[in-house]
Design an enzyme around this catalytic site. Structure first.
Site, PDB file in Angstrom:
ATOM      1  N   SER A 117      45.686  44.172  45.111  1.00  0.00           N
ATOM      2  CA  SER A 117      44.972  42.898  45.206  1.00  0.00           C
ATOM      3  C   SER A 117      43.578  42.975  45.800  1.00  0.00           C
ATOM      4  CB  SER A 117      45.811  41.890  46.007  1.00  0.00           C
ATOM      5  OG  SER A 117      46.868  41.390  45.219  1.00  0.00           O
ATOM      6  N   LYS A 141      40.759  41.653  43.744  1.00  0.00           N
ATOM      7  CA  LYS A 141      40.315  40.257  43.741  1.00  0.00           C
ATOM      8  C   LYS A 141      38.911  40.109  44.327  1.00  0.00           C
ATOM      9  CE  LYS A 141      44.905  38.058  43.840  1.00  0.00           C
ATOM     10  NZ  LYS A 141      45.834  39.195  43.799  1.00  0.00           N
ATOM     11  N   SER A 149      46.296  35.519  48.373  1.00  0.00           N
ATOM     12  CA  SER A 149      46.297  36.503  47.291  1.00  0.00           C
ATOM     13  C   SER A 149      46.984  35.959  46.041  1.00  0.00           C
ATOM     14  CB  SER A 149      46.983  37.801  47.738  1.00  0.00           C
ATOM     15  OG  SER A 149      46.590  38.885  46.920  1.00  0.00           O
TER      16      SER A 149
END
Length: 428
Positions: A128, A131, A185
């Protein structure tokens, strides 16, 4: 054999050998002149310094995806010392802490100086923390006040993966999506933001834009396949690339505000009969590290634990990135905090490389267009026999002489004619 006979034989042999030796020397000289010198032995590559590793408990993990072949040119982005799979730190500084991360990097957000790292250009899967690339790419494109409707396609995420709790058909401000992305997230928030910023091609266009922006930043080892960082074939990054991406994020004041938000509310969806709820920032650095600026956590089976965090101390802002960590004996954010502490202890002038500036890599490799050819000089017009070659059309010296000669010739002809006529009249 007598001494005299032996002496004669030696003299004869010397006489015969001298031409032969001279000829051999000449041949040797000719061969030496033609043959190239022997190649120097290849330099033995310097062995990588082992990274200080903490002992992690054994875990069952899926096979790691196979990274693409390493490009030597990409491994030296930021400086040749960074092209190592091992440890690179300034000489004479304290040893960095032992961590379980397979690769990491610490850099100055403001100056771009790389303070140290372990395998900074080694390929790894991002989870993640990818991102952050989505944020760096799309924050300037999207209006935070815009209200959008979440689709069922946005909720197409891996079962059990992180989500904010957005509802299909729900209406949310773009700012709410960003907070859901960075605090919790949310993978469905990532899909929605990529779709919004991807233009006619939707989320696929958003991922394409992420890869284009990574190239612009100089993050040449980064390739996004999903906007959320959920594993996909061919999806990789490096600790160095993550530092470039994080630097772009922290240069945006809107990102800094989102990253430091401790909690927020997801609004109710009355039309869908859903109540609002609160979410909190899951990055513990924000809550527990003095001077924290925020960052991003990540985890998948392939990537293991990944982390990006930044903090400020005594007017100095540092960022840490780490990949492939195990949560014991320290969690990812704790390993990041330990590396930040180490970085803050180093002298400000210490460094082993630098973070390249956005656009620098492409600019350095864009061929310089050739200078435009100068137009050929115009040919001078031919000089007419009836015009002067001078600028102001006054008669030149040659013309004056010619006229004088002509006048003299005419005068002589006139005189001669008169004499002939006078002579004729006398004879009549």
């Amino acid at each position: 054999m007598s001494v005299r006979a032996f002496s004669v034989a030696v003299v004869v042999l010397a006489i015969v050998a001298i031409p032969a030796t001279a000829g051999a020397a000449a041949i040797t000289d000719r061969v030496a002149a033609v043959s190239p010198p022997p190649a120097a032995p290849a330099a033995t590559p310097t062995a990588a310094v082992p990274c200080p590793k903490a002992v992690a408990p054994k875990v069952t993990r899926s096979p790691r995806p196979t990274p693409p072949p390493s490009d030597p040119e990409h491994r030296v982005v930021g400086g040749e010392p960074l092209a190592t799979s091992g440890l690179v730190v300034p000489p004479g500084v304290p040893a960095p802490p032992r961590v379980t991360a397979t690769s990491w990097l610490v850099a100055d957000l403001d100056t771009g100086t790389v303070l140290g790292g372990c395998g900074p250009h080694e390929y790894a899967t991002p989870a993640s923390v990818q991102k952050l690339l989505l944020a760096a790419t799309m924050l300037p494109r999207l209006d935070p006040e815009q209200v959008i409707r979440v689709t069922r396609e946005d909720l197409d995420i891996a079962p059990g993966s992180s989500a904010v709790g957005l509802l299909p058909g729900g209406r949310y401000r773009v700012e709410t999506l960003w907070l859901g992305l960075l605090l919790q997230s949310g993978n469905e928030a990532a899909n929605a933001l990529a779709r919004l910023g991807g233009g006619p091609d939707g989320a696929a266009g958003g991922v394409r834009a992420m890869n284009e922006y990574a190239r612009h930043l100089g993050a040449l080892q980064t390739h996004a396949v999903t906007p959320s960082g959920l594993d996909g074939p061919g999806q990789f990054t490096s600790a160095y690339d993550l530092a470039l991406i994080a630097r772009a994020c922290f240069a945006d004041p809107t990102f800094r505000r989102y990253a430091l938000t401790e909690r927020t509310r997801i609004p109710a969806q009355r039309g869908l009969g859903a109540r609002g709820f609160q979410i909190q920032n899951e990055n513990q650095l924000v809550h527990r590290y003095p001077g924290a600026l925020g960052g991003k956590t990540g985890f998948t089976d392939y990537a293991r634990h990944t982390y990006v965090g930044a903090a400020e101390r005594d007017g100095r802002r540092l960022v840490v990135t780490l990949l492939g960590a195990e949560p014991r004996p320290q969690r990812g954010w704790e390993q990041g905090a330990a590396l930040l502490d180490w970085g803050f202890r180093l002298p400000r002038e210490a460094g082993v490389g630098r973070l390249v500036e956005p656009g620098e890599w492409d600019a350095a490799r864009t061929p310089v267009p050739p200078s435009p050819a100068l137009p050929a000089p115009a040919e001078a017009p031919p000089v007419s026999t009836t015009t002067s070659a001078t600028v102001d059309d006054r008669p030149g010296a040659g013309t004056v002489v010619a006229l004088a000669v002509g006048a003299a010739a005419i005068a002589l002809a006139v005189v001669a004619a008169r004499r002939i006529r006078a002579s004729g009249r006398t004879r009549d």
